[in-house]
Design an enzyme around this catalytic site. Structure first.
Site, PDB file in Angstrom:
ATOM      1  N   ASP A 106       0.966  -1.142   0.110  1.00 38.36           N
ATOM      2  CA  ASP A 106       0.111   0.177   0.044  1.00 38.36           C
ATOM      3  C   ASP A 106       1.006   1.108  -0.004  1.00 38.36           C
ATOM      4  O   ASP A 106       1.481   1.473   1.040  1.00 38.36           O
ATOM      5  CB  ASP A 106      -1.058   0.000   1.199  1.00 38.36           C
ATOM      6  N   LYS A 131      -6.548   3.046  -3.368  1.00 38.36           N
ATOM      7  CA  LYS A 131      -7.013   2.961  -1.975  1.00 38.36           C
ATOM      8  C   LYS A 131      -7.316   4.604  -1.443  1.00 38.36           C
ATOM      9  O   LYS A 131      -6.734   5.423  -2.010  1.00 38.36           O
ATOM     10  CB  LYS A 131      -5.787   2.643  -1.165  1.00 38.36           C
ATOM     11  N   LYS A 143      -9.933   0.127  -2.693  1.00 37.81           N
ATOM     12  CA  LYS A 143      -9.698  -0.188  -1.307  1.00 37.81           C
ATOM     13  C   LYS A 143     -10.296   1.062  -0.562  1.00 37.81           C
ATOM     14  O   LYS A 143      -9.521   2.004  -0.498  1.00 37.81           O
ATOM     15  CB  LYS A 143      -8.198  -0.607  -0.803  1.00 37.81           C
TER      16      LYS A 143
END
Length: 226
Positions: free
Chosen positions: A96, A157, A185
Site C-alpha cells: 500500500d 486506496k 480499497k
C-alpha cells in the site's frame, strides 16, 4: 447480516490493519491468527513486522500487506522503492503505497507516475496506491487515479486513515473513474458493519480497517447492529 442489506460475506474484503505506532510483536501474531481464523484477505502491518507475519502465515490464505511511504508519502522515490523491495524480500505480497501529494498538487504528474511505475515494475506484486482523497479535490482525485492506473496499480486506496476516513461518495467516484479496471480499497474510519456494507455496495473491493473483528461480531450478532 444487517437488516436491509444483501447477504455479503465481508471477511474476504478485509485487510486486517495493525498500523498503530505502538504495535508489538505479540499483537502481530494475534492479528495474523485472527486473519487466518476469519478468512480475511490480508493482514496489513508496518514493514518492520513483515518477516514475522510472513513466517506466521506461511502456507495460509491471508496475504501479507505492508505500507510504503506511510503515512505522508513524502519520502524520496529511491527510499520508497528500497522500502518496497525490502518488504517483498521479507515476504510481503501486497504493498500500500502513499503517493507524493506535493508533486501531485504542484502539477508534477511525471514524478508521481515514475514513482508508482518503478514500484509496480520492480516488485511485481499487488500495489495499492493510496490517494489520500480527503486532501484532494475531485479533479485531483481523477488525475491521481488515472496516473496510478497508467503506472500499473492493482488497486486505488482511498486513505491512510491519518487525515480522515473513506466515504461512500469517494468510492463511487473512483468506481466511475476506474470502470472496474482496478480494485478499490476503502480505508479509514470503518467501524460498523453498515459502514462496511455501504462501501462495498458503492464499489469497494477491499476494506482497510483495524476493526475487522468488530465487524465480524456485528455480522454474527445482527440483533446488536444499530
Amino acid at each position: 447480516m444487517a437488516a436491509g442489506y444483501p447477504n455479503i460475506d465481508i471477511a474476504p474484503f478485509i485487510d486486517h490493519a495493525l498500523l498503530t505506532p505502538t504495535a508489538t510483536p505479540e499483537q502481530v501474531d494475534q492479528w495474523c491468527e485472527q486473519a487466518d481464523r476469519y478468512n480475511f484477505a490480508s493482514v496489513c502491518l508496518y514493514p518492520t513486522y513483515v518477516k514475522q507475519a510472513a513466517e506466521f502465515l506461511h502456507g495460509k490464505k491471508p496475504k501479507v500487506c505492508t505500507v510504503i511511504g506511510f503515512p505522508t508519502g513524502a519520502t524520496t522515490r529511491s527510499v520508497k522503492l528500497y522500502e518496497a523491495l525490502e518488504a517483498v524480500e521479507n515476504g510481503a505480497t501486497e504493498l500500500d503505497v502513499v503517493i507524493n501529494l506535493g508533486c501531485l498538487k504542484s502539477g508534477n504528474t511525471e514524478a508521481v507516475h515514475r514513482e508508482i511505475a518503478e514500484i509496480c515494475e520492480e516488485t511485481g506484486q499487488v500495489v495499492k496506491v493510496i490517494l489520500e482523497t480527503n486532501l484532494l479535490t475531485d479533479a485531483e482525485k481523477k488525475i491521481a487515479a488515472d496516473i496510478a492506473m497508467d503506472a500499473g496499480a492493482t488497486f486505488l486506496k482511498t486513505n491512510t486513515g491519518w487525515n480522515g476516513g473513506a466515504t461512500v461518495a469517494d468510492v463511487k467516484l473512483l468506481k466511475d473513474i476506474t470502470r472496474e479496471r482496478v480494485g478499490i480499497k476503502a480505508s479509514g474510519g470503518i467501524r460498523t458493519l453498515n459502514q462496511a456494507l455501504d462501501l462495498i455496495l458503492a464499489g469497494a473491493t477491499r476494506l482497510g480497517t483495524s476493526r475487522g473483528i468488530d465487524l465480524i461480531h456485528q455480522r454474527d450478532n445482527p440483533e446488536k447492529v444499530e
